[in-house]
Design a protein around this motif. Sequence first.
Motif, PDB file in Angstrom:
ATOM      1  N   LEU A  98      19.807 -58.222 -15.743  1.00  0.00           N
ATOM      2  CA  LEU A  98      20.973 -56.426 -15.982  1.00  0.00           C
ATOM      3  C   LEU A  98      21.147 -56.672 -14.741  1.00  0.00           C
ATOM      4  CD1 LEU A  98      18.041 -53.799 -16.326  1.00  0.00           C
ATOM      5  CD2 LEU A  98      19.689 -54.618 -18.154  1.00  0.00           C
ATOM      6  N   SER A  99      22.293 -56.264 -14.833  1.00  0.00           N
ATOM      7  CA  SER A  99      23.706 -55.838 -13.554  1.00  0.00           C
ATOM      8  C   SER A  99      23.424 -53.991 -13.226  1.00  0.00           C
ATOM      9  CB  SER A  99      24.942 -55.771 -13.736  1.00  0.00           C
ATOM     10  OG  SER A  99      25.256 -54.975 -14.783  1.00  0.00           O
ATOM     11  N   ARG A 100      24.150 -54.387 -11.408  1.00  0.00           N
ATOM     12  CA  ARG A 100      23.942 -52.885 -11.597  1.00  0.00           C
ATOM     13  C   ARG A 100      24.265 -52.193 -12.914  1.00  0.00           C
ATOM     14  NH1 ARG A 100      25.861 -53.754  -5.342  1.00  0.00           N
ATOM     15  NH2 ARG A 100      24.018 -55.340  -4.043  1.00  0.00           N
ATOM     16  N   ASP A 101      25.442 -52.681 -13.216  1.00  0.00           N
ATOM     17  CA  ASP A 101      26.494 -51.003 -13.755  1.00  0.00           C
ATOM     18  C   ASP A 101      25.193 -51.294 -15.307  1.00  0.00           C
ATOM     19  OD1 ASP A 101      28.278 -50.979 -11.821  1.00  0.00           O
ATOM     20  OD2 ASP A 101      29.397 -51.809 -12.723  1.00  0.00           O
ATOM     21  N   SER A 102      25.013 -52.148 -15.519  1.00  0.00           N
ATOM     22  CA  SER A 102      23.183 -51.999 -16.790  1.00  0.00           C
ATOM     23  C   SER A 102      22.245 -50.790 -15.918  1.00  0.00           C
ATOM     24  CB  SER A 102      23.161 -53.696 -17.062  1.00  0.00           C
ATOM     25  OG  SER A 102      24.273 -53.840 -17.630  1.00  0.00           O
ATOM     26  N   THR A 143      24.096 -48.176  -5.440  1.00  0.00           N
ATOM     27  CA  THR A 143      22.592 -49.073  -5.937  1.00  0.00           C
ATOM     28  C   THR A 143      22.926 -49.998  -5.070  1.00  0.00           C
ATOM     29  OG1 THR A 143      24.736 -49.972  -7.112  1.00  0.00           O
ATOM     30  CG2 THR A 143      23.581 -48.875  -8.504  1.00  0.00           C
ATOM     31  N   LYS A 165      19.928 -55.372  -5.984  1.00  0.00           N
ATOM     32  CA  LYS A 165      20.718 -57.048  -6.270  1.00  0.00           C
ATOM     33  C   LYS A 165      21.309 -57.375  -6.609  1.00  0.00           C
ATOM     34  CE  LYS A 165      18.927 -61.078  -6.937  1.00  0.00           C
ATOM     35  NZ  LYS A 165      17.947 -62.071  -7.751  1.00  0.00           N
ATOM     36  N   ARG A 166      22.747 -57.647  -7.330  1.00  0.00           N
ATOM     37  CA  ARG A 166      23.896 -57.630  -8.013  1.00  0.00           C
ATOM     38  C   ARG A 166      24.003 -57.837  -9.205  1.00  0.00           C
ATOM     39  NH1 ARG A 166      27.826 -56.470  -4.091  1.00  0.00           N
ATOM     40  NH2 ARG A 166      27.948 -57.803  -2.039  1.00  0.00           N
ATOM     41  N   ASP A 167      22.695 -58.806  -9.676  1.00  0.00           N
ATOM     42  CA  ASP A 167      22.720 -59.190 -10.892  1.00  0.00           C
ATOM     43  C   ASP A 167      21.382 -59.864 -10.982  1.00  0.00           C
ATOM     44  OD1 ASP A 167      23.262 -62.077  -9.394  1.00  0.00           O
ATOM     45  OD2 ASP A 167      24.949 -61.942 -10.488  1.00  0.00           O
ATOM     46  N   ASN A 168      21.096 -59.765 -12.153  1.00  0.00           N
ATOM     47  CA  ASN A 168      19.404 -60.719 -12.535  1.00  0.00           C
ATOM     48  C   ASN A 168      18.601 -59.780 -12.179  1.00  0.00           C
ATOM     49  OD1 ASN A 168      20.147 -63.206 -13.557  1.00  0.00           O
ATOM     50  ND2 ASN A 168      20.751 -64.042 -11.905  1.00  0.00           N
ATOM     51  N   TYR A 226      15.243 -55.968  -6.680  1.00  0.00           N
ATOM     52  CA  TYR A 226      15.094 -57.213  -7.721  1.00  0.00           C
ATOM     53  C   TYR A 226      13.998 -56.625  -9.311  1.00  0.00           C
ATOM     54  CZ  TYR A 226      12.282 -60.583  -7.600  1.00  0.00           C
ATOM     55  OH  TYR A 226      10.957 -62.179  -7.569  1.00  0.00           O
TER      56      TYR A 226
END
Length: 102
Positions: free
Chosen positions: A20-24, A4, A8-11, A95
Amino acid sequence: MEQTHNFKRDNLRLNKHYPLSRDSLKNIINRFKSAYDNLEIDDITADNCTVEDKLSTVTGTYAVTGMTDTDKHTLSGSWKVILTFDEESEYWVCYRSRDRRN
């Protein structure tokens, strides 16, 4: 989905899922993939790409065959990915992604 680093890391947004986060994001994609024994990409085409300042939009179409031990399902539609230029890494990162199935 394992990698990933180009997101982006988040949003992040995937269709109606936001933020969403990357994990989500990985969890949603891996849940989708686990519904099939095998996924074969029949066709993926980028039809258009625009760049305006630090935003890039890429659109296209896809066709995928999802197989279980008893069924075959054809998934097809159009897709749209929006990327933004990350100043820190100097890379374009995804993103937002959207799928419109036919």
